[in-house]
Design a protein around this motif. Structure first.
Motif, PDB file in Angstrom:
ATOM      1  N   CYS A   1      -4.390  -4.698  -1.229  1.00  0.00           N
ATOM      2  CA  CYS A   1      -3.815  -5.475  -0.121  1.00  0.00           C
ATOM      3  C   CYS A   1      -4.575  -6.774   0.094  1.00  0.00           C
ATOM      4  CB  CYS A   1      -3.763  -4.634   1.152  1.00  0.00           C
ATOM      5  SG  CYS A   1      -5.326  -3.853   1.608  1.00  0.00           S
TER       6      CYS A   1
ATOM      7  N   CYS B   1     -10.446  -0.212  -3.978  1.00  0.00           N
ATOM      8  CA  CYS B   1      -9.165  -0.895  -4.179  1.00  0.00           C
ATOM      9  C   CYS B   1      -9.176  -2.169  -3.355  1.00  0.00           C
ATOM     10  CB  CYS B   1      -8.010  -0.002  -3.716  1.00  0.00           C
ATOM     11  SG  CYS B   1      -6.389  -0.800  -3.797  1.00  0.00           S
TER      12      CYS B   1
ATOM     13  N   CYS C   1      -7.300   5.290   2.114  1.00  0.00           N
ATOM     14  CA  CYS C   1      -7.606   4.108   1.301  1.00  0.00           C
ATOM     15  C   CYS C   1      -8.402   4.517   0.067  1.00  0.00           C
ATOM     16  CB  CYS C   1      -8.397   3.112   2.148  1.00  0.00           C
ATOM     17  SG  CYS C   1      -8.642   1.511   1.359  1.00  0.00           S
ATOM     18  N   VAL C   2      -8.077   3.878  -1.041  1.00  0.00           N
ATOM     19  CA  VAL C   2      -8.704   4.201  -2.319  1.00  0.00           C
ATOM     20  C   VAL C   2      -9.985   3.390  -2.488  1.00  0.00           C
ATOM     21  CG1 VAL C   2      -8.409   4.182  -4.822  1.00  0.00           C
ATOM     22  CG2 VAL C   2      -6.478   4.749  -3.330  1.00  0.00           C
TER      23      VAL C   2
ATOM     24  N   VAL D   1      -2.045   3.944   4.502  1.00  0.00           N
ATOM     25  CA  VAL D   1      -3.181   3.437   5.285  1.00  0.00           C
ATOM     26  C   VAL D   1      -2.686   2.663   6.508  1.00  0.00           C
ATOM     27  CG1 VAL D   1      -5.191   1.908   5.224  1.00  0.00           C
ATOM     28  CG2 VAL D   1      -4.669   3.384   3.264  1.00  0.00           C
TER      29      VAL D   1
ATOM     30  N   CYS E   1      -1.887  -1.331  -6.430  1.00  0.00           N
ATOM     31  CA  CYS E   1      -2.367  -0.315  -5.502  1.00  0.00           C
ATOM     32  C   CYS E   1      -2.069   1.024  -6.155  1.00  0.00           C
ATOM     33  CB  CYS E   1      -1.676  -0.397  -4.169  1.00  0.00           C
ATOM     34  SG  CYS E   1      -2.102   0.936  -3.047  1.00  0.00           S
ATOM     35  N   CYS E   2      -2.970   1.712  -6.618  1.00  0.00           N
ATOM     36  CA  CYS E   2      -4.396   1.452  -6.545  1.00  0.00           C
ATOM     37  C   CYS E   2      -5.044   2.077  -7.774  1.00  0.00           C
ATOM     38  CB  CYS E   2      -5.015   2.046  -5.304  1.00  0.00           C
ATOM     39  SG  CYS E   2      -4.189   1.393  -3.833  1.00  0.00           S
TER      40      CYS E   2
ATOM     41  N   CYS F   1       0.854  -1.197   0.000  1.00  0.00           N
ATOM     42  CA  CYS F   1       0.000   0.000   0.000  1.00  0.00           C
ATOM     43  C   CYS F   1       0.884   1.239   0.000  1.00  0.00           C
ATOM     44  CB  CYS F   1      -0.924   0.032   1.207  1.00  0.00           C
ATOM     45  SG  CYS F   1      -1.964   1.513   1.197  1.00  0.00           S
TER      46      CYS F   1
ATOM     47  N   TYR G   1     -13.140  -5.557   3.736  1.00  0.00           N
ATOM     48  CA  TYR G   1     -13.269  -4.099   3.622  1.00  0.00           C
ATOM     49  C   TYR G   1     -14.594  -3.589   4.158  1.00  0.00           C
ATOM     50  CZ  TYR G   1      -9.192  -4.576   0.739  1.00  0.00           C
ATOM     51  OH  TYR G   1      -7.931  -4.876   0.311  1.00  0.00           O
TER      52      TYR G   1
HETATM   53  S1  SF4 Z   1      -7.155  -1.286  -0.371  1.00  0.00           S
HETATM   54 FE1  SF4 Z   1      -5.506  -0.323  -1.571  1.00  0.00          FE
HETATM   55  S2  SF4 Z   1      -5.350   1.774  -0.800  1.00  0.00           S
HETATM   56 FE2  SF4 Z   1      -6.532   0.610   0.683  1.00  0.00          FE
HETATM   57  S3  SF4 Z   1      -5.070  -0.096   2.191  1.00  0.00           S
HETATM   58 FE3  SF4 Z   1      -5.236  -1.723   0.678  1.00  0.00          FE
HETATM   59  S4  SF4 Z   1      -3.657  -1.363  -0.872  1.00  0.00           S
HETATM   60 FE4  SF4 Z   1      -3.904   0.524   0.358  1.00  0.00          FE
END
Ligand code: SF4
Ligand code: SF4
Length: 85
Positions: free
Chosen positions: A52, A49, A45-46, A28, A83-84, A24, A63
């Motif tokens: 991760c 995305c 955080c995107v 985050v 990412c991302c 990441c 998520y």
């Molecule tokens: S989802 Fe993407 S932006 Fe969010 S913490 Fe994971 S890698 Fe990072």
């Protein structure tokens, strides 16, 4: 920026491999606590995305806000999602 999308770690499953932190680039996770994942900047955080989560070898990442039907791939190379997006 995502107020309603950020990773949640299942610490029972997590093996503290550090892969999520290493992949990441949005700050985050708390790099100082690596390889143990600690989400300190969820707003970074995107939205939507799965970078991760797709790389976690044990499927420990889900998520907040997930509504795409995605499930943790348990380390299988489901997508080469960076990412991302
Ligand atoms: S989802 Fe993407 S932006 Fe969010 S913490 Fe994971 S890698 Fe990072
Ligand atoms: S990638 Fe998965 S197992 Fe590795 S530190 Fe992150 S949550 Fe834990």
């Amino acid at each position: 920026m995502a107020k309603t999308w950020y990773p949640v770690i299942d610490y029972v499953l997590c093996t503290e491999c550090g892969t999520c932190i290493a992949n990441c680039s949005h700050g985050v996770y708390d790099a100082k606590k690596a390889p143990s994942p600690s989400v300190i900047h969820p707003l970074g955080c995107v939205d939507h995305c799965h970078g991760c989560g797709n790389r976690c070898p044990v499927g420990a990442i889900t998520y907040v806000g997930e509504n795409t039907g995605w499930t943790p791939p348990n380390g299988t190379p489901a997508a080469n999602e960076g990412c991302c997006s």
